[in-house]
Design an enzyme around this catalytic site. Structure first.
Site: not given
Ligand code: EPU
Length: 440
Positions: A23-24, A119, A124, A310, A402
């Site tokens: 998915k991701n 969320c 996030r 995850d 999802r």
């Molecule tokens: N963060 C910040 N500032 C930013 C971006 C991130 O503080 O500008 C923090 C976030 O608040 C969070 C941490 O950094 O606490 C990690 O966030 P990251 O940006 O790495 O995650 P994401 O891109 O929002 C993706 C996956 C998530 C998975 C995470 C970590 C997708 C659509 N989502 O999220 O997947 O947990 O990477 O591996 O790719 C899931 O599939 O259930 C899911 C939540």
């Protein structure tokens, strides 16, 4: 239509399960098709509600999108995109939509994308995304709940991420592939989904190196030099890890197919520490088995290649029945233990202390009615139901749909007693209580 999943626990999982496309990764490849402005074909795209959401979002931008569910193939032609606004309706239901920001900015030098907000699993934030886009020369402001980014010209830059954010790494990659000059992104996320995105972009003619390490170098190319392509999404390591947790939790033995075992190294190491056995059958399949006693272990979530956040909830569902005390430390999100209260309803002895779950193993969970609060928590509750004595009902199953393709069918094929029930929204209880056939 509301649905819930009903499980009669107590069966050891056995047989085999084939993992779907990630998915991701698939969602990001779909968004990245915006860069091309021509046709791309994506294979191994799972049938999930998030994939339909991304399909609809791309259509509102003006792309032609065809999803052939049977072939698991999405065909996208982004030539005619004439709208650079991603509406709140999409971003509020699926945060991955936010990734169109980098792609739209990269191609059109302009994007307006709804701000995702927090969320159920954490705050996030998006500050690293914005800092990165500004470093490339974009003016970014937040107005009326939208991130509005504009650039006369995007120029390669040196960017350091304060932490290796997956989404920020992807947005910056997408915004810089068509920029003038080179971008060096340090402390980048190293997840396999980042490598997949880089491979996809390189296959259309972009110039990215270092994906999968902490330093990614993106040399800007001209859009007119890009070419149409066909590409196959990597397997879903989180879905695979969820089935691994379920097999161990039920003390079963089963084969998992269509995976890249090296994407799961942190997970399979923990399984062995817990008393499980992992046998690599071929480059894309492993057998997971369990015999003897289930040991409690400590787990610490970290960015890849560490143990994935995850998968902490699915593994907690196994650890609640393990011998001794286990401590699971969550380092990525502030609020990812929401399933613990539901697990306690099933008899688990688990407490949260700041970012740690302290788990004392119990002999047997008991079936109960529980509510899925997010995607991975929902999967964790299904696993707990598979182990519990008696019948469990997991509500709000739309979270699970999802991210897990055909989860009921896949667990049924592994021998579980599980079914999905559609509820009459006007009178939920009556429909359930009057169900004609026996549940199992
Ligand atoms: N963060 C910040 N500032 C930013 C971006 C991130 O503080 O500008 C923090 C976030 O608040 C969070 C941490 O950094 O606490 C990690 O966030 P990251 O940006 O790495 O995650 P994401 O891109 O929002 C993706 C996956 C998530 C998975 C995470 C970590 C997708 C659509 N989502 O999220 O997947 O947990 O990477 O591996 O790719 C899931 O599939 O259930 C899911 C939540």
């Amino acid at each position: 239509m509301h649905q819930k999943i009903i499980i009669e626990g107590g069966r050891k999982l056995k047989g085999e399960v084939t993992v779907s496309g990630a998915k991701n990764a698939a969602l990001k490849l779909m968004a990245a098709s915006i860069i091309l402005g021509d046709t791309c074909e994506l294979y191994n795209v799972p049938e999930l509600t998030d994939v339909y959401t991304m399909t609809n979002l791309l259509r509102t931008l003006g792309a032609e999108v065809d999803y052939n569910e049977e072939e698991q193939k999405v065909t996208i032609n982004a030539a005619e995109i004439d709208n650079v606004e991603a509406h709140y309706d999409f971003v509020s239901t699926m945060r991955a939509s936010f990734i169109v920001l980098g792609a739209l900015l990269g191609r059109f030098h302009e994007a307006k994308v709804a701000l995702p907000g927090g969320c159920s699993i954490g705050e996030r934030r998006i500050d690293f995304h914005i800092k990165g886009l500004e470093a490339l020369g974009a003016q970014v402001k937040i107005e009326g709940g939208y991130v509005i980014a504009k650039a006369k010209k995007l120029t390669g830059s040196k960017i350091y991420l304060d932490r290796p954010s997956v989404g920020a790494t992807e947005n910056i990659m997408l915004a810089s592939v068509l920029a003038e000059g080179s971008t060096i992104l340090s402390n980048a996320a190293q997840e396999p989904e980042i490598i997949d995105l880089a491979n996809f972009l390189n296959a259309m003619g972009c110039d990215i190196s270092g994906a999968g390490t902490s330093e990614i170098i993106i040399n800007g190319v001209r859009q007119r030099d890009l070419n149409p392509l066909s590409y196959t999404t990597i397997p879903d390591r989180v879905e695979a890890g969820t089935y691994i947790a379920a097999i161990i939790a039920t003390r079963g033995k089963a084969v998992i197919r269509n995976i890249f075992p090296n994407h799961l190294s942190a997970v399979t190491s923990k399984v062995i520490e817990m008393g499980g056995k992992i046998t690599v059958l071929d480059p894309f399949s492993i057998e997971v088995s369990f015999c003897g006693k289930l040991n409690g272990v400590n787990i610490v979530t970290q960015p890849y290649p560490g143990f994935p956040t995850d998968l902490q909830s699915p593994f907690i569902s196994a650890l609640v029945q393990a011998e001794g005390v286990s401590i699971v430390t969550e380092n990525i999100y502030e609020n990812r233990f929401r399933q613990l209260g539901e697990l306690r309803r099933m008899g688990a002895d688990v407490q949260q202390e700041s970012n740690k779950a302290i788990i004392k193993g119990v002999r047997q969970l008991t079936g109960a009615q529980v509510i899925a609060t997010d995607l991975r928590a929902g999967a964790a509750l299904i696993i707990a139901g598979l182990c519990a004595d008696g019948v469990s009902e997991v509500k709000d199953i739309y979270h699970v749909d999802r991210g897990y393709e055909k989860i009921v069918e896949k667990f049924s094929n592994l021998g579980a007693n599980i079914k999905r029930i559609e509820l009459d929204e006007t009178n939920l209880d009556v429909k359930i209580n009057n169900i004609d056939e026996p549940l199992f």
